[in-house]
Write a protein that holds these residues in place. Structure first.
Motif, PDB file in Angstrom:
ATOM      1  N   ALA A   1      28.831  83.513 -61.814  1.00 15.09           N
ATOM      2  CA  ALA A   1      29.358  82.222 -62.275  1.00 15.09           C
ATOM      3  C   ALA A   1      30.074  81.510 -61.133  1.00 15.09           C
ATOM      4  CB  ALA A   1      30.300  82.426 -63.454  1.00 15.09           C
TER       5      ALA A   1
ATOM      6  N   ALA B   1      27.517  80.178 -58.683  1.00  6.87           N
ATOM      7  CA  ALA B   1      26.808  79.004 -59.210  1.00  6.87           C
ATOM      8  C   ALA B   1      27.545  77.707 -58.877  1.00  6.87           C
ATOM      9  CB  ALA B   1      26.604  79.126 -60.712  1.00  6.87           C
ATOM     10  N   PHE B   2      28.860  77.768 -58.739  1.00  4.63           N
ATOM     11  CA  PHE B   2      29.602  76.566 -58.347  1.00  4.63           C
ATOM     12  C   PHE B   2      29.217  76.107 -56.947  1.00  4.63           C
ATOM     13  CE2 PHE B   2      32.707  77.745 -61.702  1.00  4.63           C
ATOM     14  CZ  PHE B   2      32.762  76.518 -62.344  1.00  4.63           C
TER      15      PHE B   2
ATOM     16  N   LYS C   1      26.550  73.705 -57.503  1.00  9.40           N
ATOM     17  CA  LYS C   1      26.740  72.907 -58.718  1.00  9.40           C
ATOM     18  C   LYS C   1      25.750  73.320 -59.802  1.00  9.40           C
ATOM     19  CE  LYS C   1      28.708  68.828 -56.512  1.00  9.40           C
ATOM     20  NZ  LYS C   1      28.609  67.378 -56.365  1.00  9.40           N
TER      21      LYS C   1
ATOM     22  N   HIS D   1      26.312  74.720 -62.764  1.00  3.05           N
ATOM     23  CA  HIS D   1      26.790  74.810 -64.141  1.00  3.05           C
ATOM     24  C   HIS D   1      26.390  73.547 -64.891  1.00  3.05           C
ATOM     25  CE1 HIS D   1      29.028  78.541 -63.936  1.00  3.05           C
ATOM     26  NE2 HIS D   1      29.344  78.193 -62.698  1.00  3.05           N
TER      27      HIS D   1
ATOM     28  N   ALA E   1      35.511  81.274 -57.771  1.00  2.00           N
ATOM     29  CA  ALA E   1      35.209  79.997 -58.425  1.00  2.00           C
ATOM     30  C   ALA E   1      36.172  78.911 -57.946  1.00  2.00           C
ATOM     31  CB  ALA E   1      35.276  80.148 -59.940  1.00  2.00           C
TER      32      ALA E   1
ATOM     33  N   CYS F   1      35.169  75.443 -56.201  1.00  3.57           N
ATOM     34  CA  CYS F   1      35.587  74.160 -56.799  1.00  3.57           C
ATOM     35  C   CYS F   1      36.363  73.326 -55.791  1.00  3.57           C
ATOM     36  CB  CYS F   1      36.435  74.407 -58.052  1.00  3.57           C
ATOM     37  SG  CYS F   1      35.504  74.989 -59.473  1.00  3.57           S
TER      38      CYS F   1
END
Length: 159
Positions: A62, A65-66, A69, A71, A141, A145
């Motif tokens: 997860a 995946a950031f 982008k 998500h 994450a 971000c």
């Protein structure tokens, strides 16, 4: 800022390799378990190992995946707007996610601290090593971000 981008890129490279290795190890463990069950000899640790590796794959995946982008819900929230509004909305969404992941880290570390003496049933490994998937995935994450936020502020293409 370039050093930060390099750091995040290096971390994402590590995540990519670790996730691939964990998935391969999970597959081999499951195949071995099926073969041993056919021979009427169960491997008591295989299910536990697969489950614990899956936790790292989920939380680290997860976070990874950031980096591109990946998500869908975030994209759905941001892609509805254009221009300056889109940029502000995207920064706001990723700032919200940073604060959310900070809360996840805080609460998961508290939980890990209270369960630090537990060991797993079959493998007898400390459970805190398994539970660390949550705060480490949240930290990765946050780093991704923040990288997206910095690129948006500088006006660079983030993916």
């Amino acid at each position: 800022m370039k050093q930060y981008s390099k750091l995040v890129k290096g971390i994402n490279g590590f995540l990519k390799v670790a996730i691939a290795l964990f998935l391969a190890l999970m597959s081999m463990t499951i195949i071995a378990q099926v073969i041993f069950r056919m021979l009427k000899m169960a491997l008591p640790w295989s299910e536990e190992l697969t489950r614990y590796l899956m936790e790292y794959v989920v939380f680290w995946g997860a976070a990874y995946a950031f980096s591109y982008k990946g998500h869908m819900i975030v994209n759905l929230l941001v892609d509805r707007y254009q221009g300056k509004v889109r940029k502000i909305w995207e920064i706001g969404v990723y700032l919200f996610l940073v604060f959310f992941f900070i809360l996840v880290i805080k609460n998961s570390l508290s939980w890990i601290f209270t369960t630090r003496s537990q060991v797993s049933a079959a493998m007898q490994i400390p459970m805190w090593t398994v539970y660390m998937a949550i705060p480490t995935g949240s930290l990765f994450a946050i780093l991704n971000c923040l990288e997206i936020i910095f690129r948006e502020i500088r006006g660079e293409e983030s993916v």
